[in-house]
Design an enzyme around this catalytic site. Structure first.
Site, short mmCIF file in Angstrom:
data_model
loop_
_atom_site.label_atom_id
_atom_site.label_comp_id
_atom_site.label_asym_id
_atom_site.label_seq_id
_atom_site.Cartn_x
_atom_site.Cartn_y
_atom_site.Cartn_z
N LYS A 78 82.44 -105.73 -16.27
CA LYS A 78 81.27 -104.87 -16.09
C LYS A 78 81.58 -103.53 -16.71
O LYS A 78 82.64 -102.94 -16.43
CB LYS A 78 81.00 -104.70 -14.57
CG LYS A 78 79.80 -103.83 -14.26
CD LYS A 78 78.52 -104.62 -14.27
CE LYS A 78 77.28 -103.76 -14.38
NZ LYS A 78 76.89 -103.40 -15.77
N GLN A 99 87.46 -98.22 -16.52
CA GLN A 99 86.35 -98.88 -15.83
C GLN A 99 86.86 -99.84 -14.76
O GLN A 99 86.26 -99.98 -13.69
CB GLN A 99 85.51 -99.66 -16.86
CG GLN A 99 84.16 -100.13 -16.34
CD GLN A 99 83.10 -99.06 -16.41
OE1 GLN A 99 82.96 -98.38 -17.42
NE2 GLN A 99 82.34 -98.90 -15.34
N LYS A 102 87.70 -97.75 -11.78
CA LYS A 102 86.47 -97.16 -11.24
C LYS A 102 85.66 -98.21 -10.47
O LYS A 102 85.19 -97.97 -9.37
CB LYS A 102 85.64 -96.63 -12.42
CG LYS A 102 84.33 -96.00 -12.04
CD LYS A 102 83.45 -95.73 -13.25
CE LYS A 102 84.20 -94.98 -14.33
NZ LYS A 102 83.29 -94.51 -15.39
N LYS A 114 84.08 -102.89 -21.43
CA LYS A 114 83.36 -101.85 -22.17
C LYS A 114 83.12 -102.37 -23.58
O LYS A 114 83.84 -103.26 -24.04
CB LYS A 114 84.20 -100.57 -22.24
CG LYS A 114 83.42 -99.31 -22.53
CD LYS A 114 82.77 -98.71 -21.29
CE LYS A 114 81.83 -97.60 -21.64
NZ LYS A 114 81.36 -96.87 -20.46
N GLY A 153 74.37 -99.40 -20.23
CA GLY A 153 74.29 -98.32 -21.23
C GLY A 153 75.49 -97.39 -21.16
O GLY A 153 76.34 -97.49 -20.28
N ASP A 154 75.58 -96.52 -22.13
CA ASP A 154 76.57 -95.44 -22.17
C ASP A 154 76.06 -94.48 -23.24
O ASP A 154 74.85 -94.48 -23.54
CB ASP A 154 77.97 -96.00 -22.49
CG ASP A 154 79.09 -94.96 -22.32
OD1 ASP A 154 79.42 -94.64 -21.17
OD2 ASP A 154 79.63 -94.46 -23.32
N THR A 197 74.38 -91.76 -12.18
CA THR A 197 75.67 -91.17 -12.54
C THR A 197 75.66 -89.66 -12.28
O THR A 197 76.60 -89.11 -11.69
CB THR A 197 76.02 -91.47 -14.01
OG1 THR A 197 75.87 -92.87 -14.23
CG2 THR A 197 77.44 -91.06 -14.33
N ASN A 228 71.87 -88.53 -20.50
CA ASN A 228 71.49 -89.13 -19.22
C ASN A 228 72.26 -88.51 -18.04
O ASN A 228 71.66 -88.08 -17.05
CB ASN A 228 71.75 -90.64 -19.31
CG ASN A 228 71.57 -91.33 -17.98
OD1 ASN A 228 72.54 -91.62 -17.28
ND2 ASN A 228 70.34 -91.56 -17.60
N SER A 367 74.57 -99.89 -10.84
CA SER A 367 74.44 -101.12 -11.64
C SER A 367 74.79 -102.32 -10.77
O SER A 367 74.15 -103.38 -10.85
CB SER A 367 75.36 -101.08 -12.85
OG SER A 367 74.77 -100.36 -13.91
#
Ligand code: NDP
Length: 435
Positions: A78, A99, A102, A114, A153-154, A197, A228, A367
């Site tokens: 993820k 990630q 996290k 990622k 997204g990123d 976020t 964002n 998410s």
């Protein structure tokens, strides 16, 4: 370093984690066994592929696509997709590594991954962006799935791009399985995901401030970035009574001594999200603000700094300026925006400092909540998602306190986040054998 030549960002992220883990592992020898660390720094799989697409002039363009599937130990891979010219294997490996920790911190069942491309969305027409997204998914689709790998997204990938990719995935796979998060509300998206976020970063900072009997009320806050994460960090900080005095992008900083208002934020969002403009375009529309070309926001005197743009955007000199100006708290909305030296300077000066893997985890956590809603074929009201987000951020803060409390009563959020994330992933790896 010898195994990963030319990958400075990846080595930076690994070094930071290892410095926290060494003393912990010395005191907890079961984690020194079974080559846990050696396995954790090796992504389970790296996929690199060609993305060919045709621009509006009829010219064929070639970009590079990637997906780093770092760890499936606690759930499907993820993590987001980044479209930016700076994307390479080092950047994505650092992001996938972080990630994994996290996602463990959120307590939701998600592994780490990622991906992205060196495609630059700036200056591209909407039709070009769509064709690129479709070309990207024409390869990515065979590597992802709702129980395998769930991208989001990123940088450079927002709701529009996720929509194009989710649509192409449906067409190629002939399933309506929800294999992306950050989707539009009309096709399985979650309320509060766009906000998550930025809101989560501010919720985390609120918890940090509370450890010193403080709050956002009346504080002066600088935010970097204007995408964002930055936009919703500005919104929530304002809501909690702070004066937000900056946003930025790679062209420079907008300094607003009077502070953001709801009206100004609406103008910024229109410029960035609908017109794909720059902060300089925003500055021209709002009287009384100053555009500092080529500058980052860190020379502005503030109580709280929220770096929300990109990696290594705050170096040791910036940290020293912030400290000299009396900064109280730095919470990262971006991933690894502070260099290792900057982070160390904050901790040494007694500044409340949170690394992104703790403070920006609200995005991926939401998410995870989107995945739960999709699996249950339900849509929760905004209040419910927001309340869960707040609880998750409080939980991450508590985990950082548990593993990061020092003898003198202060908290190292770096150690706390790294050790808490590691313990969860390591326990899952130990239980599942050498694979
Ligand atoms: P956006 O694309 O919406 O915004 C990115 C912002 O960062 C823009 O203001 C952009 O300015 C700036 N930026 C990007 N690259 C650079 C650079 N090389 N130098 C200076 N400024 C730069 O992305 P997001 O807001 O989604 O992401 C921002 C950060 O937050 C990233 O580190 C991301 O990994 C992290 N993050 C995002 C999450 C999410 O849910 N979206 C979740 C967790 C972390 P410009 O337009 O000039 O490039």
């Amino acid at each position: 370093a010898q195994r990963n030549p030319g990958q400075p960002e990846f080595l930076q992220a690994v070094t930071e984690v290892m410095e926290s883990l060494w003393p912990f592992i010395e005191n907890n020898p079961k984690y020194a066994e079974h080559a846990l660390l050696e396995r954790l720094v090796e992504p389970e799989r790296i996929i690199q592929f060609r993305v060919s697409w045709t621009d509006d002039k009829g010219q064929v363009q070639v970009n590079r696509g990637f997906r780093i599937q770092h760890s499936m130990a606690i759930g499907p891979y993820k993590g987001g997709l980044r479209f930016h010219p700076s994307v390479n294997q080092s950047v994505l490996k650092f992001l996938a590594f972080e990630q994994t920790f996290k996602n463990a911190l959120t307590t939701l069942p998600m592994g780490g991954g990622k991906g992205g491309s060196d495609f630059d969305p700036k200056g591209k027409s909407p039709a070009e962006v769509m064709r690129f997204c479709q070309a990207f998914v024409s390869e990515l689709f065979r590597h992802v799935g709702p129980d395998t790998d769930v991208p989001a997204g990123d940088i450079g990938v927002g709701g529009r791009e996720v929509g194009y990719m989710a649509g192409m995935y449906k067409k190629l796979s002939n399933t309506a399985a929800s294999v992306f998060t950050g989707k539009g509300l009309a096709f399985g998206g979650s309320l509060i995901r766009p906000e998550a976020t930025g809101y989560g970063t501010v919720y985390f900072a609120q918890e940090m401030l509370a450890t010193r009997g403080q709050s956002f009320e009346g504080k002066t806050v600088s935010v970097s970035g204007s995408g964002n994460v930055a936009q919703y960090a500005v919104e929530k900080a304002m809501e909690l009574g702070a004066k937000v005095v900056s946003v930025s992008d790679s062209s420079g900083t907008v300094y607003d001594a009077a502070g953001f208002t709801t009206e100004k934020l609406a103008i910024l969002m229109d410029v960035k999200n609908n017109k794909y403009g720059r902060v300089n375009d925003y500055a021209k529309l709002v009287p009384g603000v100053e555009f500092l070309a080529g500058k980052r926001p860190w020379s502005i005197k503030v109580d709280v700094a929220l770096p929300c743009a990109t990696q290594n955007e705050l170096d040791e000199a910036d940290a020293k300026t912030l400290i000299a100006n009396g900064v109280l708290c730095v919470a990262e909305g971006a991933n690894m925006p502070s260099t290792i030296e900057a982070a160390k300077a904050f901790e040494a000066a007694g500044v409340l400092y949170a690394p992104g893997k703790a403070s920006n985890a609200g995005g991926v956590a939401t998410s995870g909540l989107e995945m739960s809603q999709n699996a249950a074929r339900l849509s929760w009201p905004a209040e419910e998602v927001d309340a869960r987000l707040l609880q998750i951020m409080k939980g991450i803060h508590a985990a950082c306190v548990k593993y990061g409390a020092r003898a003198d009563g202060t908290i190292s959020y770096i150690d706390g986040a790294n050790i808490a994330g590691f313990v969860k992933v390591a326990d899952a790896m130990l239980a599942q054998g050498v694979i």
